[in-house]
Design a protein around this motif. Structure first.
Motif, PDB file in Angstrom:
ATOM      1  N   THR A 152       4.003   8.369  -4.475  1.00 32.45           N
ATOM      2  CA  THR A 152       4.857   8.594  -3.301  1.00 32.45           C
ATOM      3  C   THR A 152       6.294   8.866  -3.737  1.00 32.45           C
ATOM      4  OG1 THR A 152       3.479   7.136  -1.960  1.00 32.45           O
ATOM      5  CG2 THR A 152       5.692   7.597  -1.149  1.00 32.45           C
ATOM      6  N   GLU A 156       0.809  -1.212   0.000  1.00 31.18           N
ATOM      7  CA  GLU A 156       0.000   0.000   0.000  1.00 31.18           C
ATOM      8  C   GLU A 156       0.853   1.277   0.000  1.00 31.18           C
ATOM      9  OE1 GLU A 156      -3.116   2.569  -0.159  1.00 31.18           O
ATOM     10  OE2 GLU A 156      -3.136   0.394  -0.478  1.00 31.18           O
ATOM     11  N   LYS A 157       1.974   1.269   0.716  1.00 29.59           N
ATOM     12  CA  LYS A 157       2.796   2.476   0.841  1.00 29.59           C
ATOM     13  C   LYS A 157       3.732   2.702  -0.354  1.00 29.59           C
ATOM     14  CE  LYS A 157       2.871   2.498   5.903  1.00 29.59           C
ATOM     15  NZ  LYS A 157       3.732   2.481   7.113  1.00 29.59           N
ATOM     16  N   GLU A 158       3.853   1.696  -1.217  1.00 28.98           N
ATOM     17  CA  GLU A 158       4.782   1.814  -2.339  1.00 28.98           C
ATOM     18  C   GLU A 158       4.030   2.202  -3.611  1.00 28.98           C
ATOM     19  OE1 GLU A 158       7.533  -1.411  -2.765  1.00 28.98           O
ATOM     20  OE2 GLU A 158       7.758  -1.661  -0.611  1.00 28.98           O
ATOM     21  N   LYS A 159       3.642   3.458  -3.689  1.00 33.65           N
ATOM     22  CA  LYS A 159       2.905   3.960  -4.837  1.00 33.65           C
ATOM     23  C   LYS A 159       3.806   4.846  -5.699  1.00 33.65           C
ATOM     24  CE  LYS A 159      -1.652   4.001  -2.613  1.00 33.65           C
ATOM     25  NZ  LYS A 159      -2.806   4.841  -2.210  1.00 33.65           N
TER      26      LYS A 159
END
Length: 251
Positions: free
Chosen positions: A153, A147-150
Motif C-alpha cells: 500500500t 490489515e490496511k497497513e501493508k
C-alpha cells in the motif's frame, strides 16, 4: 514522585537530549532497556542511582518497580532507545501508571531513522522525488500489522520507506517491493547506528541480498528504501531561490 520516560536516541551517548541527560543525573532510580541501551548512556546517572535492567522483566514486573519507587517517593528515569513516539512500548506502561495515579513525563529522543540519514548524508524528502516518509514494520511476534497497513500500500506511492524490526525478513521484503520500486531502487541497511559497531550496507533491491549474505546483520537495523536515497540530479527547493519571496528576506 514522577516517572520520566526518556528517549535515549540511537545509541551514541552524545545524541541524547540535554533534558534527558539532566533527568538521568537527577533521578535516584533508572529503569533501562539493557538489551538495546549502550552502557555509556548510563554514565550520566549518579554514582548511587539504582540501575534496573528491564530487559528480563515483563510488564507486571516493570509496573511493580514503578509502584515501589512511588511508595518510596523516588523519581524514576525510564530509559528507552530511539524516540518514544514509535515502537517504544510506552503506551501500555503509561496505562499502568495512570491506573495507580502516578505522574509521568515524556522526553523525546533522536529517532534512529534521522541518525541513519545523517550517517549516509542524505535528506529523505527530495523535491519532485519524495516528500513523505513512511515509518512502518511488518507483522511479527510482538505485534500484528493492521490489515490496511501493508508494504504494498505504501510502496504504491514511491515514497521513502523506513522499515523497522524486519531485517530477518529482508528477502521477503525485497520481493514485495521490487514490483513497485524496480530492481534499481536504492536501499540502505543501517544497523546499530551511532554505536561503535555501526554497520551500513548500501545497494539496490537487485544487489542488497548478496551484500547482506556476505556481511550478515541479525538485529537492531533499519531498512531504508526509495529513490530519495540516491537522488543527485533533482530539482532544487524553491525555498532559497532568488525569486522566492520570503517573509524574512533582506530587502
Amino acid at each position: 514522585m514522577t516517572v520520566h520516560f526518556i528517549g535515549a536516541g540511537p545509541g551514541a551517548a552524545d545524541l541524547i537530549t540535554l533534558r534527558g541527560k539532566k533527568l538521568l543525573e537527577q533521578c535516584p532510580v533508572c529503569l533501562y532497556a539493557g538489551s538495546i541501551i549502550p552502557k555509556d548512556i548510563l554514565k550520566f546517572c549518579s554514582f548511587d542511582t539504582q540501575l534496573i535492567d528491564s530487559a528480563p522483566l515483563n510488564l507486571d514486573q516493570i509496573e511493580a518497580e514503578f509502584v515501589k519507587a512511588n511508595q518510596a517517593g523516588k523519581d524514576v528515569a525510564r530509559l528507552h532507545s530511539g524516540d518514544l513516539s514509535v515502537y517504544s512500548a510506552v503506551a501500555e506502561q503509561i496505562r499502568r501508571l495512570e491506573k495507580h495515579v502516578i505522574p509521568y513525563t515524556l522526553t523525546p529522543g533522536v529517532p534512529a531513522f534521522a541518525a541513519a540519514a545523517a550517517i549516509i548524508k542524505k535528506e529523505l524528502t527530495i523535491p519532485t522525488i519524495a516528500q513523505s516518509i513512511v515509518l512502518t514494520r511488518i507483522s511479527g511476534r510482538a505485534s500484528v500489522m493492521p490489515e490496511k497497513e501493508k508494504l504494498e500500500t505504501y510502496a504504491q506511492t514511491g515514497t521513502t520507506l523506513i522499515i523497522h524490526l524486519a531485517i530477518h525478513r529482508i528477502e521477503k521484503i525485497v520481493q514485495r517491493l521490487v514490483p513497485f520500486y524496480g530492481k534499481n531502487c536504492p536501499i540502505v541497511i543501517a544497523a546499530h547506528v551511532s554505536w561503535p559497531n555501526e554497520k551500513i550496507i548500501q545497494g539496490t533491491l537487485a544487489t542488497i541480498l548478496k551484500k547482506i549474505n556476505a556481511n550478515p546483520i541479525q538485529r537492531t537495523a533499519l531498512i531504508m528504501v526509495g529513490p530519495a536515497m540516491d537522488s543527485k540530479n533533482h530539482m532544487e527547493s524553491a525555498l532559497y531561490n532568488v525569486n522566492y519571496q520570503r517573509r524574512f528576506k533582506n530587502q
